[in-house]
Design a protein around this motif. Sequence first.
Motif, short mmCIF file in Angstrom:
data_model
loop_
_atom_site.label_atom_id
_atom_site.label_comp_id
_atom_site.label_asym_id
_atom_site.label_seq_id
_atom_site.Cartn_x
_atom_site.Cartn_y
_atom_site.Cartn_z
N ILE A 148 -1.47 13.09 -38.04
CA ILE A 148 -1.31 14.06 -39.14
C ILE A 148 -2.40 15.12 -39.05
N LYS A 149 -3.64 14.69 -38.85
CA LYS A 149 -4.74 15.65 -38.75
C LYS A 149 -4.60 16.53 -37.51
N ASP A 150 -4.09 15.95 -36.44
CA ASP A 150 -3.92 16.71 -35.20
C ASP A 150 -2.91 17.84 -35.36
N ILE A 151 -1.72 17.54 -35.92
CA ILE A 151 -0.72 18.62 -36.06
C ILE A 151 -1.18 19.68 -37.06
N VAL A 152 -1.92 19.26 -38.08
CA VAL A 152 -2.41 20.22 -39.07
C VAL A 152 -3.43 21.16 -38.44
N ASN A 153 -4.37 20.61 -37.69
CA ASN A 153 -5.42 21.44 -37.09
C ASN A 153 -4.90 22.29 -35.93
N ARG A 154 -3.92 21.76 -35.17
CA ARG A 154 -3.37 22.51 -34.04
C ARG A 154 -2.44 23.64 -34.49
N TYR A 155 -1.52 23.32 -35.42
CA TYR A 155 -0.39 24.21 -35.68
C TYR A 155 -0.36 24.79 -37.09
N GLU A 156 -1.16 24.28 -38.00
CA GLU A 156 -1.21 24.77 -39.38
C GLU A 156 0.18 24.90 -39.99
N PRO A 157 0.97 23.82 -40.00
CA PRO A 157 2.33 23.91 -40.55
C PRO A 157 2.33 24.26 -42.03
N ALA A 158 3.25 25.14 -42.41
CA ALA A 158 3.36 25.53 -43.81
C ALA A 158 4.02 24.45 -44.65
N VAL A 159 4.80 23.58 -43.99
CA VAL A 159 5.46 22.44 -44.65
C VAL A 159 5.16 21.19 -43.84
N ILE A 160 4.85 20.11 -44.53
CA ILE A 160 4.83 18.80 -43.90
C ILE A 160 5.88 17.95 -44.60
N PHE A 161 6.97 17.70 -43.88
CA PHE A 161 8.08 16.92 -44.40
C PHE A 161 7.90 15.49 -43.89
N SER A 162 7.34 14.64 -44.71
CA SER A 162 7.12 13.25 -44.33
C SER A 162 8.42 12.46 -44.48
N ASP A 163 8.51 11.35 -43.71
CA ASP A 163 9.71 10.51 -43.77
C ASP A 163 9.34 9.12 -43.24
N GLY A 164 10.28 8.18 -43.35
CA GLY A 164 10.06 6.84 -42.86
C GLY A 164 9.23 5.98 -43.80
N ASP A 165 9.16 6.37 -45.03
CA ASP A 165 8.21 5.80 -46.00
C ASP A 165 8.77 4.67 -46.84
N TRP A 166 10.09 4.51 -46.89
CA TRP A 166 10.76 3.87 -48.01
C TRP A 166 10.58 2.37 -48.14
N TRP A 167 10.13 1.70 -47.09
CA TRP A 167 10.08 0.24 -47.15
C TRP A 167 8.68 -0.31 -47.42
N MET A 168 7.71 0.56 -47.66
CA MET A 168 6.35 0.09 -47.95
C MET A 168 5.72 1.05 -48.96
N ASP A 169 4.93 0.55 -49.90
CA ASP A 169 4.39 1.42 -50.94
C ASP A 169 3.24 2.27 -50.42
N ASP A 170 2.86 3.26 -51.22
CA ASP A 170 1.87 4.24 -50.79
C ASP A 170 0.49 3.64 -50.58
N GLU A 171 0.17 2.54 -51.28
CA GLU A 171 -1.12 1.89 -51.07
C GLU A 171 -1.18 1.31 -49.66
N LYS A 172 -0.12 0.65 -49.23
CA LYS A 172 -0.11 0.07 -47.90
C LYS A 172 -0.06 1.15 -46.81
N TRP A 173 0.64 2.24 -47.10
CA TRP A 173 0.70 3.33 -46.13
C TRP A 173 -0.63 4.08 -46.03
N GLY A 174 -1.40 4.06 -47.09
CA GLY A 174 -2.66 4.80 -47.07
C GLY A 174 -2.48 6.30 -47.02
N THR A 175 -1.43 6.79 -47.67
CA THR A 175 -1.12 8.22 -47.58
C THR A 175 -1.94 9.09 -48.53
N LYS A 176 -2.39 8.55 -49.64
CA LYS A 176 -3.11 9.39 -50.60
C LYS A 176 -4.42 9.96 -50.02
#
Length: 513
Positions: free
Chosen positions: A234-262
């Motif tokens: 995530i940090k690599d694509i942000v620093n390399r390409y500065e995307p105006a949108v980050i469309f995340s996916d693949g999240d649905w089977w585990m909660d945000d605490e386990k994903w560590g997304t915050k």
Amino acid sequence: MKKTILTTLLLSVAAAAFAVDKKYEPTWESLDSRETPQWFPDAKFGIFIHWGLYSVPAFAPRGTYAEWYWHAKDGDQSGKHAAAVGRADATQKFHNRVYGEDVPYSDFRDQFTCEMFEPEHWAKVFKRSGAKYVVLTSKHHDGYCLWPSKEASESFGMAWNSVDSGPKRDLVGDLTKAVRAEGGIKMGLYYSIWDWFNPYWPEAEQPTTGPKRKMNLPEEGRKKYIDEVMVPQIKDIVNRYEPAVIFSDGDWWMDDEKWGTKPALAWLFNNAPNKDEVVINDRWGKVRKKHGGYFTTEYGSGFADPSVLWEENRGIGKSFGYSRVETFDDYNTGELLIYMLCDIVSRGGNFLLDIGPTADGRIPIVMEDRLIQIGEWLEVNGEAIYGTRRWKKDCQWSKGEIREYTKEEFHKGIPDPIIEMAKYPKAGQARKECYFTTKGDTVYAMITELPDNGEFEIADIELSKDSKVTMLGVKGELEWEKEDNGIEVELPRLNPSKLPCQHVFTLKITNIK
């Protein structure tokens, strides 16, 4: 007086400084306090692109997603969900017949050649379509990256990106450069936080198939993937390409605490090179429709709540990735896609329309055709779409029953519910006579079918003495009369060969009360 002015100026400066220096914490309360950059609700129309190794077989049973090929081949067999098992059987038979039973998914790297990929041509097509942003799959659930991600190759133990294998090109970088050079289009990236078969996940703990997947990963295995693959990528694509949108996916089977997304999102909002521009969706670990910069629906109908910022995403066909199985009847017509755009925007949403390029790097001609048709319509009617907001009501219904549709009907209904509601209602069913949008004191009424008598009535609207009514693409003002509960507009009498556009015609009504 001078003291009051000085105090006001100091307070304004202090507020501005606070806004600039605000630090976001890894909590949803803090992250949700960030206002989504204004460019996104103004943009309204974007292009989604699903492109990767799955573009080589380009296969899925009709009505299913071709980008799920690897999981259908090697993952669905362990599940008990009937649809998944059926998809697995069909995919396995196809793979064995065409490629051979012993050929692994990884062998598709050599056939993902992209030799026909011309990013400048793609960018010109997107410009002609009228899209204001583009979202490319930098990495789908198979983990294969379209940029030189060392984390992908290290974790898979083989060259697992498009620079070290396959086309030997930075596909994300090439398209990003071309889109930005075209001008007027934001470049964004889709990123799957889940890799189906990443070796860092303990194999025995992979989730089973079906809509209610459950998983209790050992923390050690989960942390290794998140800390050594997901967050660095995530940090690599942000620093390399500065995307105006980050469309995340693949999240649905585990909660945000386990994903560590915050924590990753707090870093994004605080440290991204384009932190004042970047927009995020709501797919960060079982928080859809609860948290994020905007909410998403997929082959659905969006949201009824006018306070919600949302986006509907779907393919031109029934699959996001290119599917060679799909036929003419699986592809939406240009007419239907224009109706979809009007319907979605009238209800306050954005429309992210997907294309699935081929493994050699071409946008299928039928998809180009659909995009160009939308662009031609937007050339005339764009001011009723871009920068607009939902009016006090999103549409005007005729008399009759207002039907409710299921998600299954929105994905596979014939006719599609959008065009059924607007043009082909069943007996006794109400019809959407027009869609509304607004901008300031101007209302746009996008008429779905011109009346035979040349007169169009709009209810629940009051005009002022300075109001003007025109049709976009047609010169001159239109005559109108006040009715008991609205107005009646005399439409222009047009030679069919000189119509300003096709399918949907827009009235512009200024200076409304």
